[in-house]
Design an enzyme around this catalytic site. Structure first.
Site: not given
Ligand code: AP5
Length: 214
Positions: A13, A88, A127, A160, A171
């Site tokens: 994402k 979410r 990552r 991370r 997660r």
């Molecule tokens: P990446 O683009 O980083 O993936 P992502 O989907 O953004 O993953 P996140 O872990 O950041 O999402 P998340 O939703 O769990 O975490 P968030 O920070 O929002 O890609 C992943 C890896 O794959 C990278 O290394 C990339 O280079 C590689 N990659 C990407 N595309 C690829 C492809 N096509 N092919 C190969 N490799 C690829 O949230 C973290 C925490 O914050 C949550 O767990 C929660 O506790 C809290 N939080 C955040 N938002 C909320 C909310 N709205 N409500 C409640 N809690 C929240």
């Protein structure tokens, strides 16, 4: 253009949201990045959010929703934005819709980056994140130019805390229970777009551009 990114943790994402933001000149707003910046700066919000994030749980809706609704009222959001990691839960989606309705507005697209669970754990262990500017890399699929150093700001890259395999499993569980139902929510509004997130990063982006337009 008001866009929501959906998908499992690690589906890509953030990777896609950054490219969308750049191409369409709209801000990329990641609730995860906002929480991580607060943790780094030792704020009260950061301390509270860390308790949940380190366990792979969601930060409570009341902390998240107010923060996001305030953010999208900023002047830079006038022409739209791409939301990454919000909403979410169904209550978060309803709050967003209500806030937008008050501004006579609505979400245009909810893009689901579809990646099966088997691929996710492998991706997450590779990552590397920059906690200073939010840039994301992958040791195999998207490596930085210099070892362990952010291309954008030169800071050191880290694994991370919540990318450890046990936390990633939690997660994913939380995702299937609380976030996946959003797909039906946006499908019912006829704004859900499905993209195959197992393809190369460039191909995933090309599929998204095909829907959003040049
Ligand atoms: P990446 O683009 O980083 O993936 P992502 O989907 O953004 O993953 P996140 O872990 O950041 O999402 P998340 O939703 O769990 O975490 P968030 O920070 O929002 O890609 C992943 C890896 O794959 C990278 O290394 C990339 O280079 C590689 N990659 C990407 N595309 C690829 C492809 N096509 N092919 C190969 N490799 C690829 O949230 C973290 C925490 O914050 C949550 O767990 C929660 O506790 C809290 N939080 C955040 N938002 C909320 C909310 N709205 N409500 C409640 N809690 C929240």
């Amino acid at each position: 253009m008001k866009i929501i990114m959906l998908g499992a943790p690690g589906a890509g994402k953030g990777t896609q949201a950054k490219q969308i933001a750049e191409k369409y000149h709209i801000p990329h707003i990641s609730t995860g990045d906002i929480f991580r910046a607060n943790i780094k700066n030792g704020t009260q919000l950061g301390k509270e959010a860390k308790k949940y994030m380190d366990q792979g749980m969601l930060v409570p809706d009341e902390l998240t929703t107010n923060l996001l609704v305030d953010r999208i009222k900023n002047a830079d959001c006038e022409n739209g934005y791409v939301l990454d990691g919000f909403p979410r839960t169904i209550p978060q989606a309803e709050c967003l819709d209500q806030a937008l309705a008050k501004m006579d507005d609505a979400v245009d697209y909810a893009i689901n980056v579809d990646v099966p669970d088997e691929n996710i754990i492998r991706r997450m262990s590779g990552r590397r994140a920059c906690l200073s500017c939010g840039a994301t890399y992958h040791i195999q699929y998207h490596p930085p130019k210099a070892d362990n150093t952010c291309d954008v700001c030169g800071s050191q890259l880290v694994l991370r805390d919540d990318d450890k395999p046990e936390t990633v499993k939690k997660r994913l569980e939380v995702y299937h229970g609380q976030t996946q139902p959003l797909m039906d929510y946006y499908a019912a509004k006829n704004i859900l777009i499905q993209v195959d997130g197992t393809q190369d990063i460039e191909k995933v982006f090309a599929d998204i551009v095909q829907v959003l337009g040049e």
